[in-house]
Write a protein that holds these residues in place. Structure first.
Motif, PDB file in Angstrom:
ATOM      1  N   VAL A 155      65.535 -37.882   9.589  1.00 37.96           N
ATOM      2  CA  VAL A 155      64.416 -36.965   9.376  1.00 37.96           C
ATOM      3  C   VAL A 155      64.741 -35.996   8.245  1.00 37.96           C
ATOM      4  O   VAL A 155      65.823 -35.394   8.229  1.00 37.96           O
ATOM      5  CB  VAL A 155      64.101 -36.174  10.664  1.00 37.96           C
ATOM      6  N   THR A 156      63.806 -35.878   7.312  1.00 40.74           N
ATOM      7  CA  THR A 156      63.916 -34.863   6.261  1.00 40.74           C
ATOM      8  C   THR A 156      63.148 -33.639   6.714  1.00 40.74           C
ATOM      9  O   THR A 156      61.956 -33.718   7.026  1.00 40.74           O
ATOM     10  CB  THR A 156      63.335 -35.376   4.929  1.00 40.74           C
ATOM     11  N   ARG A 157      63.841 -32.502   6.758  1.00 43.35           N
ATOM     12  CA  ARG A 157      63.245 -31.250   7.239  1.00 43.35           C
ATOM     13  C   ARG A 157      62.997 -30.301   6.077  1.00 43.35           C
ATOM     14  O   ARG A 157      63.770 -30.252   5.121  1.00 43.35           O
ATOM     15  CB  ARG A 157      64.166 -30.551   8.239  1.00 43.35           C
ATOM     16  N   GLU A 158      61.918 -29.537   6.189  1.00 47.86           N
ATOM     17  CA  GLU A 158      61.643 -28.496   5.210  1.00 47.86           C
ATOM     18  C   GLU A 158      62.227 -27.183   5.722  1.00 47.86           C
ATOM     19  O   GLU A 158      61.844 -26.689   6.782  1.00 47.86           O
ATOM     20  CB  GLU A 158      60.141 -28.363   4.975  1.00 47.86           C
ATOM     21  N   VAL A 159      63.183 -26.642   4.970  1.00 48.58           N
ATOM     22  CA  VAL A 159      63.836 -25.386   5.338  1.00 48.58           C
ATOM     23  C   VAL A 159      63.658 -24.397   4.192  1.00 48.58           C
ATOM     24  O   VAL A 159      63.199 -24.746   3.103  1.00 48.58           O
ATOM     25  CB  VAL A 159      65.334 -25.607   5.654  1.00 48.58           C
ATOM     26  N   ASP A 160      64.041 -23.144   4.435  1.00 48.97           N
ATOM     27  CA  ASP A 160      63.814 -22.099   3.433  1.00 48.97           C
ATOM     28  C   ASP A 160      64.490 -22.422   2.106  1.00 48.97           C
ATOM     29  O   ASP A 160      63.966 -22.116   1.041  1.00 48.97           O
ATOM     30  CB  ASP A 160      64.324 -20.753   3.953  1.00 48.97           C
ATOM     31  N   GLY A 161      65.662 -23.042   2.170  1.00 46.35           N
ATOM     32  CA  GLY A 161      66.411 -23.313   0.951  1.00 46.35           C
ATOM     33  C   GLY A 161      66.077 -24.631   0.281  1.00 46.35           C
ATOM     34  O   GLY A 161      66.676 -24.984  -0.730  1.00 46.35           O
ATOM     35  N   GLY A 162      65.134 -25.393   0.837  1.00 47.46           N
ATOM     36  CA  GLY A 162      64.774 -26.684   0.253  1.00 47.46           C
ATOM     37  C   GLY A 162      64.569 -27.734   1.319  1.00 47.46           C
ATOM     38  O   GLY A 162      63.753 -27.564   2.222  1.00 47.46           O
ATOM     39  N   LEU A 163      65.326 -28.837   1.239  1.00 47.90           N
ATOM     40  CA  LEU A 163      65.200 -29.939   2.185  1.00 47.90           C
ATOM     41  C   LEU A 163      66.539 -30.200   2.869  1.00 47.90           C
ATOM     42  O   LEU A 163      67.599 -30.082   2.259  1.00 47.90           O
ATOM     43  CB  LEU A 163      64.741 -31.215   1.468  1.00 47.90           C
ATOM     44  N   GLU A 164      66.465 -30.560   4.134  1.00 42.63           N
ATOM     45  CA  GLU A 164      67.658 -30.910   4.913  1.00 42.63           C
ATOM     46  C   GLU A 164      67.414 -32.274   5.553  1.00 42.63           C
ATOM     47  O   GLU A 164      66.362 -32.495   6.158  1.00 42.63           O
ATOM     48  CB  GLU A 164      67.906 -29.856   5.993  1.00 42.63           C
ATOM     49  N   VAL A 165      68.356 -33.186   5.412  1.00 38.07           N
ATOM     50  CA  VAL A 165      68.248 -34.518   6.001  1.00 38.07           C
ATOM     51  C   VAL A 165      69.217 -34.608   7.168  1.00 38.07           C
ATOM     52  O   VAL A 165      70.417 -34.374   7.006  1.00 38.07           O
ATOM     53  CB  VAL A 165      68.548 -35.619   4.968  1.00 38.07           C
ATOM     54  N   ILE A 166      68.693 -34.942   8.349  1.00 34.41           N
ATOM     55  CA  ILE A 166      69.542 -35.054   9.529  1.00 34.41           C
ATOM     56  C   ILE A 166      69.311 -36.402  10.206  1.00 34.41           C
ATOM     57  O   ILE A 166      68.259 -37.023  10.045  1.00 34.41           O
ATOM     58  CB  ILE A 166      69.299 -33.909  10.537  1.00 34.41           C
ATOM     59  N   SER A 167      70.299 -36.849  10.944  1.00 36.50           N
ATOM     60  CA  SER A 167      70.225 -38.111  11.672  1.00 36.50           C
ATOM     61  C   SER A 167      70.234 -37.814  13.164  1.00 36.50           C
ATOM     62  O   SER A 167      71.065 -37.026  13.639  1.00 36.50           O
ATOM     63  CB  SER A 167      71.408 -39.009  11.292  1.00 36.50           C
ATOM     64  N   LEU A 168      69.304 -38.443  13.894  1.00 36.15           N
ATOM     65  CA  LEU A 168      69.174 -38.215  15.330  1.00 36.15           C
ATOM     66  C   LEU A 168      69.348 -39.524  16.083  1.00 36.15           C
ATOM     67  O   LEU A 168      68.866 -40.567  15.651  1.00 36.15           O
ATOM     68  CB  LEU A 168      67.792 -37.651  15.672  1.00 36.15           C
ATOM     69  N   ARG A 169      70.035 -39.452  17.203  1.00 39.55           N
ATOM     70  CA  ARG A 169      70.118 -40.598  18.094  1.00 39.55           C
ATOM     71  C   ARG A 169      68.942 -40.555  19.053  1.00 39.55           C
ATOM     72  O   ARG A 169      68.714 -39.556  19.722  1.00 39.55           O
ATOM     73  CB  ARG A 169      71.440 -40.569  18.876  1.00 39.55           C
TER      74      ARG A 169
END
Length: 249
Positions: A155-169
């Motif tokens: 999942v690519t998340r929108e955060v204050d500093g830009g984009l964050e990509v995280i992996s979820l099980r």
């Protein structure tokens, strides 16, 4: 993979809401109601996963009045396979909704739950996070992209500093942001097909849940009217007004 989405019936975003004369709430009499826009994005995301062969079934769930069936029909017209209505006339707050959704999750056993990041009526933005906590599932909020590979969601998340990509099980909870997708236009043939799809109606008591509100709204008021702005001839006058009138410097 089974995907569950949650949809909420709210005042249409094009309607200018009015506060009741006694300040007890917002007047929704004879007001157009629609699906929460962020929830439309969630249903569209789930439908696209099914169309891509990543999901086998999409279930739309709504909690609230009997009229919420109309909102579920819209979700079914977008692409959900069936609906579940947790019918109650109680004033639903985020924790109560999360508890009701948890009960439906335990009954339906989806591998992914997609919700809008917030509802445009209360702007609480809490239900997805509370549901993840109650289920003890991983979560990704404010998603602008979702990719499924086996039992892993990226999942690519929108955060204050830009984009964050995280992996979820999986199983996991995802809440949608505006840039995840643009919901499709609901066509008349799909509206007619949606009328034949099943909607199951249950009550909070069926799950042993009391949805009564825990918080009390004292009053709701309209924001104060802003004063008209003024033009100043130069910077010196602006600074003087900020000092003497606005008193901010």
């Amino acid at each position: 993979m089974k995907v569950m989405t949650a949809v909420k019936r709210v005042v249409d975003y094009n309607v200018k809401v009015r506060v009741k004369a006694d300040e007890s709430g917002v007047d929704i009499g004879n007001v157009k109601m629609s699906m929460n826009p962020f929830d439309e994005i969630a249903v569209e995301a789930a439908t696209r996963l099914k169309e891509a062969g990543k999901a086998t079934e999409v279930i739309a769930v709504s909690c609230g009045l009997a009229q919420s069936q109309e909102t579920l029909r819209t979700a079914l017209a977008i692409g959900a396979d069936r609906g579940v209505l947790v019918e109650t006339d109680a004033e639903l707050q985020p924790l109560a909704v999360a508890k009701l959704l948890k009960a439906v999750v335990e009954k339906e056993e989806p591998q992914l739950v997609i919700l809008g990041k917030q509802a445009i009526d209360d702007d609480a933005g809490q239900t997805g996070q509370l549901l993840a906590a109650l289920l003890d599932w991983p979560q990704a909020t404010f998603a602008s992209n979702i990719e499924i590979d086996g039992d892993t969601a990226t999942v690519t998340r929108e955060v204050d500093g830009g984009l964050e990509v995280i992996s979820l099980r999986l199983p996991a909870i995802v809440t949608t942001d505006l840039r995840l997708n643009e919901p499709r236009y609901v066509t008349l043939p799909n509206i007619m097909k949606a009328k034949k799809k099943a909607i199951e109606t249950v009550k909070p008591a069926d799950f042993g849940i009391d949805p009564s509100p825990r918080l009390k709204t004292l009053k709701i008021v309209e924001p104060p009217v802003r004063k008209a702005g003024v033009k100043v001839p130069d910077v010196a006058t602006l600074i003087e007004k900020l000092k003497t009138e606005a008193k901010v410097i």
